[in-house]
Design a protein around this motif. Structure first.
Motif, PDB file in Angstrom:
ATOM      1  N   TYR A   1      -8.942   1.802   7.616  1.00 48.07           N
ATOM      2  CA  TYR A   1      -8.033   2.313   6.713  1.00 48.07           C
ATOM      3  C   TYR A   1      -7.704   0.481   5.257  1.00 48.07           C
ATOM      4  O   TYR A   1      -6.304   0.646   4.581  1.00 48.07           O
ATOM      5  N   ASN A   2      -7.818  -0.671   5.857  1.00 47.41           N
ATOM      6  CA  ASN A   2      -6.832  -1.059   4.749  1.00 47.41           C
ATOM      7  C   ASN A   2      -7.197  -1.397   3.758  1.00 47.41           C
ATOM      8  O   ASN A   2      -6.437  -2.049   2.673  1.00 47.41           O
ATOM      9  N   GLN A   3      -8.399  -0.666   3.418  1.00 48.79           N
ATOM     10  CA  GLN A   3      -8.310  -1.097   1.540  1.00 48.79           C
ATOM     11  C   GLN A   3      -7.549  -0.305   1.228  1.00 48.79           C
ATOM     12  O   GLN A   3      -7.556  -0.878  -0.326  1.00 48.79           O
ATOM     13  N   ARG A   4      -7.440   0.871   1.322  1.00 46.34           N
ATOM     14  CA  ARG A   4      -6.872   1.947   0.851  1.00 46.34           C
ATOM     15  C   ARG A   4      -5.500   1.312   0.895  1.00 46.34           C
ATOM     16  O   ARG A   4      -4.126   1.416  -0.055  1.00 46.34           O
ATOM     17  N   LEU A   5      -4.559   0.806   1.688  1.00 46.44           N
ATOM     18  CA  LEU A   5      -3.135   0.613   1.733  1.00 46.44           C
ATOM     19  C   LEU A   5      -3.254  -0.607   1.461  1.00 46.44           C
ATOM     20  O   LEU A   5      -2.385  -0.334   0.494  1.00 46.44           O
ATOM     21  N   TYR A   6      -3.650  -1.719   1.428  1.00 43.29           N
ATOM     22  CA  TYR A   6      -3.949  -2.897   0.831  1.00 43.29           C
ATOM     23  C   TYR A   6      -3.462  -2.334  -0.843  1.00 43.29           C
ATOM     24  O   TYR A   6      -2.749  -2.869  -1.537  1.00 43.29           O
ATOM     25  N   ARG A   7      -4.430  -1.991  -2.233  1.00 42.38           N
ATOM     26  CA  ARG A   7      -4.215  -0.874  -2.712  1.00 42.38           C
ATOM     27  C   ARG A   7      -3.253  -0.069  -3.553  1.00 42.38           C
ATOM     28  O   ARG A   7      -2.243  -0.579  -4.088  1.00 42.38           O
ATOM     29  N   VAL A   8      -2.709   0.512  -2.272  1.00 44.01           N
ATOM     30  CA  VAL A   8      -1.519   1.372  -2.564  1.00 44.01           C
ATOM     31  C   VAL A   8      -0.015  -0.028  -2.298  1.00 44.01           C
ATOM     32  O   VAL A   8       0.613  -0.109  -3.730  1.00 44.01           O
ATOM     33  N   ALA A   9      -0.151  -0.595  -0.988  1.00 47.87           N
ATOM     34  CA  ALA A   9       0.940  -1.754  -1.516  1.00 47.87           C
ATOM     35  C   ALA A   9       0.711  -2.554  -2.801  1.00 47.87           C
ATOM     36  O   ALA A   9       1.827  -3.228  -3.704  1.00 47.87           O
TER      37      ALA A   9
ATOM     38  N   SER B   1       2.042  -7.407  -6.102  1.00 48.00           N
ATOM     39  CA  SER B   1       1.473  -8.867  -5.593  1.00 48.00           C
ATOM     40  C   SER B   1       0.875  -8.742  -4.143  1.00 48.00           C
ATOM     41  O   SER B   1       0.889  -7.539  -2.801  1.00 48.00           O
ATOM     42  N   GLU B   2      -0.384  -9.990  -4.270  1.00 46.84           N
ATOM     43  CA  GLU B   2      -1.290  -9.290  -3.296  1.00 46.84           C
ATOM     44  C   GLU B   2      -1.154 -10.425  -2.090  1.00 46.84           C
ATOM     45  O   GLU B   2      -0.759  -9.690  -0.474  1.00 46.84           O
ATOM     46  N   LEU B   3      -0.065 -11.393  -1.551  1.00 46.87           N
ATOM     47  CA  LEU B   3       0.162 -11.495  -0.107  1.00 46.87           C
ATOM     48  C   LEU B   3       1.229 -10.537   0.130  1.00 46.87           C
ATOM     49  O   LEU B   3       1.783 -10.607   1.337  1.00 46.87           O
ATOM     50  N   GLU B   4       2.141 -10.358  -0.569  1.00 43.89           N
ATOM     51  CA  GLU B   4       3.628  -9.472  -0.413  1.00 43.89           C
ATOM     52  C   GLU B   4       2.732  -8.199  -0.314  1.00 43.89           C
ATOM     53  O   GLU B   4       3.105  -7.361   1.036  1.00 43.89           O
ATOM     54  N   ALA B   5       1.321  -7.372  -0.727  1.00 44.25           N
ATOM     55  CA  ALA B   5       1.032  -6.773  -0.160  1.00 44.25           C
ATOM     56  C   ALA B   5       0.211  -6.787   1.242  1.00 44.25           C
ATOM     57  O   ALA B   5       0.536  -5.855   2.117  1.00 44.25           O
ATOM     58  N   GLU B   6      -0.098  -7.951   2.199  1.00 37.34           N
ATOM     59  CA  GLU B   6      -0.340  -7.678   3.293  1.00 37.34           C
ATOM     60  C   GLU B   6       0.678  -7.655   4.210  1.00 37.34           C
ATOM     61  O   GLU B   6       0.775  -7.301   5.289  1.00 37.34           O
ATOM     62  N   ASP B   7       1.840  -8.673   4.131  1.00 36.57           N
ATOM     63  CA  ASP B   7       3.109  -9.004   4.907  1.00 36.57           C
ATOM     64  C   ASP B   7       3.482  -7.032   5.036  1.00 36.57           C
ATOM     65  O   ASP B   7       3.832  -7.007   5.609  1.00 36.57           O
ATOM     66  N   VAL B   8       3.469  -6.409   3.950  1.00 33.11           N
ATOM     67  CA  VAL B   8       3.840  -4.970   3.987  1.00 33.11           C
ATOM     68  C   VAL B   8       2.845  -4.225   4.843  1.00 33.11           C
ATOM     69  O   VAL B   8       3.238  -2.991   5.315  1.00 33.11           O
TER      70      VAL B   8
END
Length: 232
Positions: free
Chosen positions: A39-47, A53-60
């Motif tokens: 589910y990494n891809q889905r959660l990254y897109r949602v965040a 922000s790409e890096l903030e999405a990773e943190d979240v």
């Protein structure tokens, strides 16, 4: 030996979400990596759609995975595990966005800091973005970023992640009619002509590349595998 490892990995990857959750709760913490990679891809897109922000999405994503692990006992199976996980990410990303808004209101100096951070993020993301025509991809992503958040997140869930209306409704905590209405408006704002001219598909957007996927997994696993036993 290597063949046996590959066979075991293949069998584990074929397990249902519910079976993996049951086994994690029984003590097989390492299986949580399967859920993350699933589910990494889905959660990254949602965040990413909420925070921009790409890096903030990773943190979240990392925080959301840890929270999900810590509260696995609350997953009762009434909804899909993927929906339950998506709700957690929506909550975490929205909370971070609200906190950032409050900080900006009280500290004007942050605005200059955020500009510097944005430049840094662009330089970090540059190698991954070369997989696509950067100018075209950014054109479409900026079009999405320009949408109001309520419409943007619905568009990402329905059009990019291909969640059905009921699942998106459950994940966002709004009615199915609201999901349908916001999707129609988001489509009108963005316009399909933008895709035709840009020559990309929704699936190309906000892509979580392998390096970022690995970073999230490697950052989360140590946080959920302390000496203490996993949740019962």
């Amino acid at each position: 030996m290597e063949t046996l490892v590959l066979l075991r990995s293949a069998r584990q990857s074929a397990l249902s979400d519910e079976e993996i959750v049951r086994r994690i709760r029984a003590g097989e913490t390492s299986l949580f990596e399967i859920l993350m990679r699933r589910y990494n891809q889905r959660l990254y897109r949602v965040a990413r759609s909420i925070l921009g922000s790409e890096l903030e999405a990773e943190d979240v994503m990392q925080d959301a995975y840890v929270r999900a692990y810590e509260h696995l006992e609350q997953f009762a199976g009434r909804a899909l595990f993927s929906t339950w996980l998506t709700k957690i990410v929506v909550h975490e990303a929205s909370a971070r966005r609200r906190r950032a808004a409050r900080l900006r209101a009280f500290d004007p100096l942050l605005r200059g800091t955020q500009k510097a951070e944005a430049c840094s993020r662009m330089s970090i993301a540059e190698p991954e973005s070369r997989l696509f025509d950067r100018e075209v991809r950014l054109l479409v992503e900026r079009g999405l970023d320009a949408l109001p958040e309520n419409y943007r997140i619905v568009f990402v869930l329905r059009e990019i992640e291909e969640m059905d209306t009921a699942e998106a409704s459950e994940a966002l905590g709004v009615s199915e009619e609201v999901v349908r209405t916001r999707l129609l408006r988001a489509r009108a704002m963005l316009r399909k002509e933008l895709y035709r001219r840009a020559g990309v598909t929704p699936a190309d957007l906000f892509t979580l590349h392998l390096a970022r996927c690995d970073r999230v997994v490697h950052a989360v696993m140590p946080r959920i595998a302390p000496a203490a036993a996993p949740p019962a």
